[in-house]
Design a protein around this motif. Structure first.
Motif, mmCIF file in Angstrom:
data_model
loop_
_atom_site.group_PDB
_atom_site.id
_atom_site.type_symbol
_atom_site.label_atom_id
_atom_site.label_comp_id
_atom_site.label_asym_id
_atom_site.label_seq_id
_atom_site.Cartn_x
_atom_site.Cartn_y
_atom_site.Cartn_z
ATOM 1 N N ILE A 63 0.819 -1.210 0.000
ATOM 2 C CA ILE A 63 0.000 0.000 0.000
ATOM 3 C C ILE A 63 0.852 1.259 0.000
ATOM 4 O O ILE A 63 0.544 2.224 -0.701
ATOM 5 C CB ILE A 63 -0.961 -0.015 1.205
ATOM 6 N N THR A 64 1.932 1.265 0.774
ATOM 7 C CA THR A 64 2.781 2.457 0.793
ATOM 8 C C THR A 64 3.463 2.665 -0.551
ATOM 9 O O THR A 64 3.617 3.812 -0.991
ATOM 10 C CB THR A 64 3.842 2.370 1.904
ATOM 11 N N TYR A 65 3.848 1.594 -1.235
ATOM 12 C CA TYR A 65 4.447 1.783 -2.563
ATOM 13 C C TYR A 65 3.428 2.392 -3.520
ATOM 14 O O TYR A 65 3.748 3.305 -4.286
ATOM 15 C CB TYR A 65 4.967 0.458 -3.126
ATOM 16 N N TYR A 66 2.202 1.887 -3.458
ATOM 17 C CA TYR A 66 1.147 2.435 -4.319
ATOM 18 C C TYR A 66 0.895 3.903 -4.001
ATOM 19 O O TYR A 66 0.820 4.741 -4.910
ATOM 20 C CB TYR A 66 -0.146 1.627 -4.138
ATOM 21 N N ARG A 67 0.791 4.242 -2.706
ATOM 22 C CA ARG A 67 0.453 5.620 -2.348
ATOM 23 C C ARG A 67 1.602 6.588 -2.624
ATOM 24 O O ARG A 67 1.374 7.715 -3.060
ATOM 25 C CB ARG A 67 0.069 5.702 -0.870
ATOM 26 N N TRP A 68 2.816 6.176 -2.399
ATOM 27 C CA TRP A 68 3.948 7.093 -2.513
ATOM 28 C C TRP A 68 4.458 7.252 -3.946
ATOM 29 O O TRP A 68 4.928 8.329 -4.313
ATOM 30 C CB TRP A 68 5.106 6.608 -1.643
ATOM 31 N N TYR A 69 4.359 6.202 -4.746
ATOM 32 C CA TYR A 69 5.076 6.231 -6.020
ATOM 33 C C TYR A 69 4.231 5.970 -7.266
ATOM 34 O O TYR A 69 4.661 6.285 -8.379
ATOM 35 C CB TYR A 69 6.220 5.197 -5.993
ATOM 36 N N MET A 70 3.070 5.409 -7.147
ATOM 37 C CA MET A 70 2.291 5.047 -8.327
ATOM 38 C C MET A 70 1.201 6.074 -8.617
ATOM 39 O O MET A 70 0.753 6.797 -7.721
ATOM 40 C CB MET A 70 1.650 3.665 -8.142
ATOM 41 N N ARG A 71 0.803 6.117 -9.870
ATOM 42 C CA ARG A 71 -0.349 6.944 -10.222
ATOM 43 C C ARG A 71 -1.619 6.317 -9.648
ATOM 44 O O ARG A 71 -1.720 5.097 -9.551
ATOM 45 C CB ARG A 71 -0.482 7.036 -11.744
ATOM 46 N N PRO A 72 -2.584 7.148 -9.267
ATOM 47 C CA PRO A 72 -3.841 6.590 -8.764
ATOM 48 C C PRO A 72 -4.462 5.633 -9.775
ATOM 49 O O PRO A 72 -4.509 5.923 -10.976
ATOM 50 C CB PRO A 72 -4.715 7.832 -8.552
ATOM 51 N N MET A 73 -4.914 4.515 -9.314
ATOM 52 C CA MET A 73 -5.519 3.510 -10.171
ATOM 53 C C MET A 73 -6.836 4.029 -10.741
ATOM 54 O O MET A 73 -7.633 4.648 -10.035
ATOM 55 C CB MET A 73 -5.756 2.231 -9.362
ATOM 56 N N ARG A 74 -7.071 3.784 -12.005
ATOM 57 C CA ARG A 74 -8.338 4.188 -12.615
ATOM 58 C C ARG A 74 -9.469 3.279 -12.125
ATOM 59 O O ARG A 74 -9.240 2.137 -11.753
ATOM 60 C CB ARG A 74 -8.243 4.109 -14.133
ATOM 61 N N ASP A 75 -10.672 3.832 -12.151
ATOM 62 C CA ASP A 75 -11.833 3.045 -11.719
ATOM 63 C C ASP A 75 -11.952 1.750 -12.522
ATOM 64 O O ASP A 75 -12.252 0.687 -11.960
ATOM 65 C CB ASP A 75 -13.116 3.862 -11.877
ATOM 66 N N ALA A 76 -11.726 1.845 -13.824
ATOM 67 C CA ALA A 76 -11.860 0.656 -14.673
ATOM 68 C C ALA A 76 -10.872 -0.431 -14.259
ATOM 69 O O ALA A 76 -11.214 -1.617 -14.213
ATOM 70 C CB ALA A 76 -11.633 1.039 -16.142
ATOM 71 N N THR A 77 -9.644 -0.018 -13.927
ATOM 72 C CA THR A 77 -8.633 -0.990 -13.488
ATOM 73 C C THR A 77 -9.046 -1.638 -12.176
ATOM 74 O O THR A 77 -8.904 -2.854 -11.992
ATOM 75 C CB THR A 77 -7.270 -0.297 -13.325
ATOM 76 N N ALA A 78 -9.554 -0.816 -11.250
ATOM 77 C CA ALA A 78 -9.993 -1.352 -9.964
ATOM 78 C C ALA A 78 -11.137 -2.352 -10.148
ATOM 79 O O ALA A 78 -11.174 -3.395 -9.486
ATOM 80 C CB ALA A 78 -10.412 -0.214 -9.044
ATOM 81 N N TRP A 79 -12.073 -2.025 -11.036
ATOM 82 C CA TRP A 79 -13.184 -2.947 -11.293
ATOM 83 C C TRP A 79 -12.694 -4.255 -11.913
ATOM 84 O O TRP A 79 -13.201 -5.340 -11.612
ATOM 85 C CB TRP A 79 -14.232 -2.288 -12.181
ATOM 86 N N TRP A 80 -11.684 -4.167 -12.794
ATOM 87 C CA TRP A 80 -11.100 -5.377 -13.373
ATOM 88 C C TRP A 80 -10.430 -6.228 -12.298
ATOM 89 O O TRP A 80 -10.539 -7.462 -12.295
ATOM 90 C CB TRP A 80 -10.087 -5.019 -14.464
ATOM 91 N N LEU A 81 -9.724 -5.569 -11.370
ATOM 92 C CA LEU A 81 -9.104 -6.302 -10.262
ATOM 93 C C LEU A 81 -10.161 -6.988 -9.402
ATOM 94 O O LEU A 81 -10.007 -8.148 -9.019
ATOM 95 C CB LEU A 81 -8.284 -5.336 -9.399
ATOM 96 N N LEU A 82 -11.217 -6.243 -9.111
ATOM 97 C CA LEU A 82 -12.291 -6.789 -8.288
ATOM 98 C C LEU A 82 -12.933 -8.001 -8.966
ATOM 99 O O LEU A 82 -13.087 -9.069 -8.354
ATOM 100 C CB LEU A 82 -13.339 -5.700 -8.035
ATOM 101 N N GLY A 83 -13.304 -7.841 -10.232
ATOM 102 C CA GLY A 83 -13.919 -8.939 -10.972
ATOM 103 C C GLY A 83 -12.977 -10.114 -11.165
ATOM 104 O O GLY A 83 -13.380 -11.281 -11.029
ATOM 105 N N GLY A 84 -11.701 -9.802 -11.463
ATOM 106 C CA GLY A 84 -10.721 -10.869 -11.657
ATOM 107 C C GLY A 84 -10.476 -11.663 -10.382
ATOM 108 O O GLY A 84 -10.350 -12.891 -10.409
ATOM 109 N N GLY A 85 -10.408 -10.959 -9.255
ATOM 110 C CA GLY A 85 -10.206 -11.644 -7.980
ATOM 111 C C GLY A 85 -11.354 -12.576 -7.655
ATOM 112 O O GLY A 85 -11.149 -13.740 -7.264
#
Length: 372
Positions: A194-216
């Motif tokens: 989580i800290t790597y995502y918050r400190w260094y990555m661009r915010p995840m797009r909604d579509a990507t998050a939905w794909w992660l949710l559905g894929g999981g």
């Protein structure tokens, strides 16, 4: 300290949802319903995919909220202060519920339960608070170390942990280099991600998050279907049906839990009612998971889910969710009373005694250093 109305109620809604998922999972696991032994079919797959695995998905989402805000915090004193405040609530419920056990079912109020109730953290009376308290002791040093690593080394660490703790666990279940699950190491792992995502990555797009949710959830469902067919054919390897959704560090659980956090965190609204309910979610866990209360709740003869599964399988899932919601509501009301009591007493100057103790210890340290 932010008031209930100032906190982002979208995140607090996720906190409520996560705890509901945890309570529903406990309802499935601890009542007389043997969910994994049900006849293979849609009902069973849905229960294993969304209700049984919901416990660990809820743990990831619940911890992700804390980890997100802790990623900008630091300091040994701040970590110890959080443990102090956490311990007060745990002691309140452990001692009160032990007294209730002694009054209502004294045969279960033995020395072991009494000892655990007096020392709930070090005896792991509840696994989550113990793991979280230990994590809080480590996190000031952890966040300092991760900041010092920088983006490249932090990313490499995240990849190594993903390979060892999630990748090998998926392809080699008996790997000796994985995590045991259900302790502070899982939280350290999730915190690094989580800290790597918050400190260094661009915010995840909604579509990507939905794909992660559905894929999981697709992976969890595939495990339920494949394991269910194998169990129906052989009568063996029953736990394989829920293997991919049974532990908080497995890939599908991480995908769903973190995707839920991303989707809720990026939206914002404010509701005093939502935030007040969310403030009692930890209390819901403490009450419903106290050993004797768990038995009273889920082994009540009136909750005959086994008979319901045999006679009216269509209403089984709504009944499980309804029972979990009823327990959640009852425990929330109880913890709201605890909250009122705390606000009238120990929370009038929250952390006052800890600050005094820390100040006294600090003064003694300084005096000794000067004398040397």
């Amino acid at each position: 300290m932010a008031s209930h109305a100032q906190r982002n109620s979208s995140v607090e809604t996720l906190r409520i949802l996560a705890m509901l998922m945890i309570v529903t999972s406990h309802c499935v696991m601890f009542t007389n319903l043997d969910a994994l032994a049900l006849p293979f079919g849609v009902n069973k797959v849905l229960i294993e995919t969304f209700l049984y695995s919901g416990g660990k998905v809820g743990v990831v989402a619940f911890f992700a909220i804390s980890a997100w805000y802790l990623s900008e915090a630091g300091g040994v004193k701040a970590g110890l202060r959080r443990v102090w405040i956490l311990e007060r609530e745990m002691l309140f419920w452990s001692l009160l519920l032990f007294a209730a056990t002694a009054a209502l079912d004294h045969s279960q109020a033995g020395v072991r339960l009494a000892t655990s109730s007096l020392f709930p953290t070090i005896t792991a009376l509840w696994w989550y608070p113990t793991a979280y308290a230990v994590f809080l002791l480590f996190f000031p040093f952890l966040v300092t170390g991760l900041r010092a690593l920088g983006r490249t080394a932090h990313g490499a660490l995240a990849i190594v942990m993903l390979v060892l703790f999630t990748g090998l666990d998926m392809v080699m279940p008996l790997s000796a280099v994985g995590l045991p699950g259900g302790n502070y190491l899982s939280f350290v792992y999730i915190y690094v991600l989580i800290t790597y995502y918050r400190w260094y990555m661009r915010p995840m797009r909604d579509a990507t998050a939905w794909w992660l949710l559905g894929g999981g959830y697709a992976l969890i469902a595939a495990g339920a279907v494949g394991g269910g067919i194998l169990y129906a054919m052989t009568g063996r390897l029953q736990m394989l049906q829920v293997y991919v959704g049974k532990v908080e560090f497995r890939l599908p659980v991480l995908m769903v839990g973190l995707a839920l956090f991303v989707l809720f965190e990026r939206h914002e609204f404010h509701s005093a009612v939502v935030n007040a309910i969310a403030s009692s979610t930890f209390g819901v866990y403490l009450i419903s998971e106290y050993p004797t209360v768990r038995q009273w709740l889920w082994r009540d003869p009136r909750l005959d889910f086994a008979a319901l599964a045999a006679g009216h399988p269509v209403v089984l899932i709504p009944a499980l969710v309804g029972a979990a919601c009823a327990v959640f509501l009852a425990c929330t009301l109880l913890d709201q009373v605890r909250g009122l009591l705390f606000r009238a007493t120990v929370d009038r100057n929250r952390g006052k005694w800890f600050d005094k103790l820390a100040g006294a210890i600090g003064a003694q340290f300084v005096n000794r250093k000067e004398s040397v």
